[in-house]
Design a protein around this motif. Structure first.
Motif, mmCIF file in Angstrom:
data_model
loop_
_atom_site.group_PDB
_atom_site.id
_atom_site.type_symbol
_atom_site.label_atom_id
_atom_site.label_comp_id
_atom_site.label_asym_id
_atom_site.label_seq_id
_atom_site.Cartn_x
_atom_site.Cartn_y
_atom_site.Cartn_z
ATOM 1 N N TYR A 146 -1.979 6.041 2.951
ATOM 2 C CA TYR A 146 -2.949 6.836 1.984
ATOM 3 C C TYR A 146 -3.499 5.952 0.749
ATOM 4 O O TYR A 146 -2.662 6.031 -0.210
ATOM 5 N N PRO A 147 -4.643 5.384 0.858
ATOM 6 C CA PRO A 147 -5.015 4.621 -0.387
ATOM 7 C C PRO A 147 -5.033 5.782 -1.498
ATOM 8 O O PRO A 147 -5.693 6.754 -1.375
ATOM 9 N N LYS A 148 -4.444 5.244 -2.533
ATOM 10 C CA LYS A 148 -4.376 5.864 -3.977
ATOM 11 C C LYS A 148 -4.250 4.919 -4.979
ATOM 12 O O LYS A 148 -3.056 4.595 -5.129
ATOM 13 N N GLU A 149 -5.466 4.871 -5.594
ATOM 14 C CA GLU A 149 -5.479 4.052 -6.900
ATOM 15 C C GLU A 149 -6.394 4.506 -7.801
ATOM 16 O O GLU A 149 -7.556 5.267 -7.526
ATOM 17 N N PHE A 150 -6.390 4.225 -9.059
ATOM 18 C CA PHE A 150 -7.500 4.760 -10.246
ATOM 19 C C PHE A 150 -7.615 3.264 -10.958
ATOM 20 O O PHE A 150 -6.381 2.858 -11.694
ATOM 21 N N ILE A 151 -8.635 2.690 -11.261
ATOM 22 C CA ILE A 151 -8.949 1.788 -12.039
ATOM 23 C C ILE A 151 -10.085 1.718 -13.135
ATOM 24 O O ILE A 151 -10.980 2.449 -12.761
ATOM 25 N N SER B 10 0.763 -1.237 0.008
ATOM 26 C CA SER B 10 -0.028 -0.139 0.083
ATOM 27 C C SER B 10 0.791 1.389 0.003
ATOM 28 O O SER B 10 1.956 1.172 0.390
ATOM 29 N N TYR B 11 0.296 2.461 -0.474
ATOM 30 C CA TYR B 11 0.851 3.733 -0.630
ATOM 31 C C TYR B 11 1.089 4.415 0.774
ATOM 32 O O TYR B 11 0.048 4.355 1.546
ATOM 33 N N LEU B 12 2.173 4.532 1.222
ATOM 34 C CA LEU B 12 2.569 5.160 2.428
ATOM 35 C C LEU B 12 3.492 6.409 2.101
ATOM 36 O O LEU B 12 4.457 6.599 1.269
#
Length: 219
Positions: free
Chosen positions: A184-189, A175-177
């Motif tokens: 800090y959740p940070k995704e785009f699908i 996961s993004y830290l």
């Protein structure tokens, strides 16, 4: 055992009619359809609050069918100024004829409590849903070996069939830290142009560069 029923009103966009004006501009006429759906729960420890609609999306290959995530508030988190919801994944597939398919997932060992609270004051949600194609839904979330240690957080995904069966499980990676310890959740699908060919995932990458992103394709 306590039974609670609530009426949820959903609005479905049935069709878009495009009318071209002489000036070359386009006017969009939208037709809506309303129906009421009764949500009944048998869980004995509910907060008694009305279910919230947290997310709604439709299929690219079937715009008449929508997937809705609903949840009930569990408590308010003063630190991040966000609400936390009951630890249950409740999905409702709404078809054009008004019928509703229920998908309930309550494995708290896999989708842990950290996924049911928005993260940071920007209210980033670690639990997300994405209609893929046909009768499949992608659910993304974060799993931790130790929920008190952000360095053990890993982003995962599961593909559900409408009948509630888990078709496949995915592990996307750490996961993004930011700046190295804060989760800090940070995704785009987004679906492939041809949805049956899979989907693309854009995510923030850990490292020295603050704005480093990576693409991955899954089929």
């Amino acid at each position: 055992m306590k039974i609670q029923s609530y009426n949820l009103r959903f609005m479905i966009i049935i069709i878009f009619l495009l009318t071209f004006l002489p000036t070359g501009l386009t006017q969009t006429t939208v037709q809506y359809s309303y129906f009421t759906y009764q949500e009944t729960s048998f869980q004995p420890n509910l907060t008694g609050t009305q279910p919230h609609i947290l997310h709604i999306d439709h299929y690219n290959d079937n715009s008449d069918t929508a997937v809705v995530r609903i949840a009930r508030v569990n408590y308010y988190k003063n630190v991040t100024k966000n609400y936390c919801y009951e630890q249950r994944l409740l999905l409702r597939v709404i078809k054009a004829d008004g019928s509703v398919i229920q998908i309930n997932y309550e494995n708290a060992t896999e989708i842990q409590d950290i996924n049911y609270c928005a993260v940071t004051t920007l209210a980033k949600n670690p639990l997300n849903i994405y209609p893929l194609f046909d009768k499949y839904i992608l659910v993304t979330y974060t799993h931790a070996t130790n929920t008190s240690d952000s360095s053990t957080y890993v982003d995962r995904g599961m593909v559900f069939h409408w009948n509630g069966t888990i078709i496949s499980k995915l592990e996307f990676g750490p996961s993004y830290l930011y700046p190295g310890t804060n989760w800090y959740p940070k995704e785009f699908i987004i679906n492939n142009i041809t949805p049956k060919n899979g989907f693309l995932r854009l995510f923030a990458a850990n490292g020295n560069e603050l704005d480093s992103f990576k693409w991955s394709q899954y089929g």
